[in-house]
Design an enzyme around this catalytic site. Structure first.
Site: not given
Length: 207
Positions: A35, A49, A54-55, A57, A99
């Site tokens: 992401d 971003r 949300d992916t 980590e 970001r």
């Protein structure tokens, strides 16, 4: 003539409203994870971003399916003839870390959608009326129903449940502290402490 001008003006306004979000071309500089990507726009390198997802980590911490999400994004962008960023009018242009927040396209394919459809991203961090939230949520429901990748077992969902449980425990502790320090009388103090203990107990079982 006046009527014709009015029709033209109304048409122009409708086109502008339909294309309110701004797009600009970008070049791939560096793949980071599922992401986040470094992209060059003009002479500036932006840390982008991906908006609304949300992916898992895959930088400091290696979570399940983090590698797959990162590889999916990097493959889409590195093989694309054209990469574009689209800035959503319903979102701030940058987050608190500086970001750039944007929708990312690889040859007109919305990267966020590709990740969600494959079960490699969760729809998350919705702080405004974003353009494609509804479509992403529909795609997520389909991925969940098919148990794709992050939805293939309970580990990803359990992580969210644990986070909620920890917040509940923290809330219970705060209630106890507030009862000890700020209760107006003994009866109120007992009620607040009892409520806090119950909250801690309930969330400890979930955790």
């Amino acid at each position: 003539m006046k009527k014709l001008l009015l029709v033209c003006m109304l048409f122009a306004i409708s086109v502008v409203s339909l294309q309110a979000n701004t797009r600009e071309e970008a070049e791939l500089v560096k793949c980071v994870d599922g992401d986040t990507t470094h992209l060059k726009v003009g002479n500036e390198v932006l840390k982008v971003r991906y908006l609304a997802i949300d992916t898992p980590e895959y930088t400091k911490e290696k979570e399940p399916y983090g590698k797959e999400a990162s590889e999916c994004v990097c493959k889409l962008l590195s093989e694309a003839d054209k990469i574009e960023l689209e800035y959503d009018d319903g979102s701030e242009k940058t987050d608190k870390y500086g970001r750039t927040l944007a929708w990312v396209y690889a040859d007109d394919r919305l990267v966020q959608m590709e990740l969600v459809q494959q079960g490699l991203a969760e729809v998350k961090y919705i702080y405004g009326d974003y353009a494609y939230t509804d479509d992403l949520q529909k795609a997520q429901k389909a991925a969940q129903a098919d148990k794709l990748n992050i939805w293939s077992n309970q580990s990803y969902e359990e992580k969210g449940a644990k986070e909620k449980a920890m917040l509940g425990i923290g809330g219970g502790v705060l209630l106890i502290v507030a009862g000890l320090l700020f209760a107006k009388n003994k009866s109120q103090r007992k009620r607040m402490i009892k409520k806090g203990m119950r909250k801690i107990s309930q969330n400890s079982k979930k955790h």
